[in-house]
Scaffold this motif. Structure first.
Motif, short mmCIF file in Angstrom:
data_model
loop_
_atom_site.label_atom_id
_atom_site.label_comp_id
_atom_site.label_asym_id
_atom_site.label_seq_id
_atom_site.Cartn_x
_atom_site.Cartn_y
_atom_site.Cartn_z
N UNK A 1 -0.09 -0.44 4.26
CA UNK A 1 1.19 -0.46 3.54
C UNK A 1 1.12 -1.45 2.38
N UNK A 2 1.65 -1.05 1.23
CA UNK A 2 1.63 -1.91 0.05
C UNK A 2 0.51 -1.58 -0.90
N UNK A 3 -0.26 -0.54 -0.62
CA UNK A 3 -1.34 -0.14 -1.51
C UNK A 3 -0.75 0.41 -2.82
N UNK A 4 -1.47 0.23 -3.90
CA UNK A 4 -1.01 0.72 -5.19
C UNK A 4 -1.13 2.25 -5.26
N UNK B 1 -1.07 6.04 10.63
CA UNK B 1 0.30 6.32 10.21
C UNK B 1 0.38 6.43 8.69
N UNK B 2 1.44 7.07 8.19
CA UNK B 2 1.64 7.22 6.76
C UNK B 2 1.71 5.86 6.08
N UNK B 3 1.21 5.79 4.86
CA UNK B 3 1.16 4.55 4.09
C UNK B 3 2.31 4.48 3.11
N UNK B 4 3.03 3.35 3.12
CA UNK B 4 4.05 3.13 2.11
C UNK B 4 3.39 2.50 0.89
N UNK C 1 9.10 0.89 -4.35
CA UNK C 1 8.41 1.75 -3.40
C UNK C 1 7.81 2.93 -4.12
N UNK C 2 6.62 3.31 -3.68
CA UNK C 2 6.02 4.54 -4.16
C UNK C 2 6.21 5.61 -3.10
N UNK D 1 8.76 -5.01 -3.13
CA UNK D 1 9.89 -4.13 -3.36
C UNK D 1 9.76 -2.88 -2.52
N UNK D 2 9.40 -3.01 -1.25
CA UNK D 2 9.12 -1.89 -0.37
C UNK D 2 9.23 -2.39 1.06
N UNK D 3 9.16 -1.46 2.00
CA UNK D 3 9.19 -1.85 3.41
C UNK D 3 7.96 -1.29 4.11
#
Length: 219
Positions: free
Chosen positions: A15-18, A44-47, A54-55, A208-210
């Motif tokens: 999570x947090x990858x560009x 699991x899915x990556x945010x 958030x992307x 800016x994401x969770x």
């Protein structure tokens, strides 16, 4: 090894990858006739993130514990402060990275991703670029920090940030096509190795994401 057929690249992320880096790597790998496989820590899915925002959610192909380094010709780790920090704390990730470094397989790192190489203990006498705040970390690990947007040291390709993704991919894809390196030596005459620099690079991402765990709590 699969070098006799279609090249296979494994991408590690959390999570947090560009987002733009993952999508660019996927596009260029496909255009080059290569197979990109994405692995997250748990499957699991990556945010992903775009700057402070958030992307999209990115679906991985497998979990890290399913990755067999011998099945892949190259490894790439995109930037993302929180993604890289999570990856470097995972023992299996360090084992995978170590395997690629020891065998001389093409390995690409962007921004903060060299943190993971430092954890492997194999940065000594290697030269690489990175996000500028990693300079001291690389020097303390016995490596040489390079003041360059993109740098080659054998099959190790490093970039300072997402701003240089196209140049990074030009070099990384070329290394994947070339295969395993059996001798030392950085690309001659392209980059200047410096052990200090006042150069500033664009600002890094902020939260800016969770994360996936926070998404579960919200649901």
């Amino acid at each position: 090894m699969t070098l006799s057929g279609q090249r296979k690249i494994i991408l590690l992320a959390a999570d947090g990858v560009h987002e733009n880096e993952v999508l660019s790597i996927r596009e260029r790998a496909s255009a080059a006739g290569m197979n990109l496989v994405i692995a997250s820590l748990t499957g699991a899915a990556l945010q992903s993130v775009n700057g402070l925002d958030k992307g999209q959610l990115l679906e991985p192909d497998m979990a890290v514990d399913q990755v067999k380094p011998e099945d892949y010709d190259a490894l790439v780790i995109p930037d993302g402060l929180y993604s890289v920090d999570a990856l470097r704390g995972n023992t299996l990730v360090i084992e995978i990275v170590t395997k690629f470094l020891e065998e001389g397989k093409p390995l690409g790192v962007i921004g903060h991703a060299p943190w993971i190489l430092i954890e492997s203990g194999l940065v000594t006498n290697r030269s690489l670029s990175s996000w500028h705040t990693l300079r001291v970390d690389i020097l303390n690990a016995g490596g040489h920090w390079v003041k360059s947007p993109v740098h080659n040291d054998m099959a190790l390709v490093s970039a300072a940030s997402s701003d240089y993704i196209e140049d990074f991919l030009d070099r990384f894809i070329s290394e994947v096509q070339s295969g395993v390196h059996t001798s030392r030596g950085a690309a001659p005459g392209k980059d200047k190795v410096l052990e200090s620099s006042e150069e500033s690079f664009p600002a890094s991402d902020a939260p800016g994401w969770v994360s996936s765990s926070e998404r579960e709590e919200e649901s």
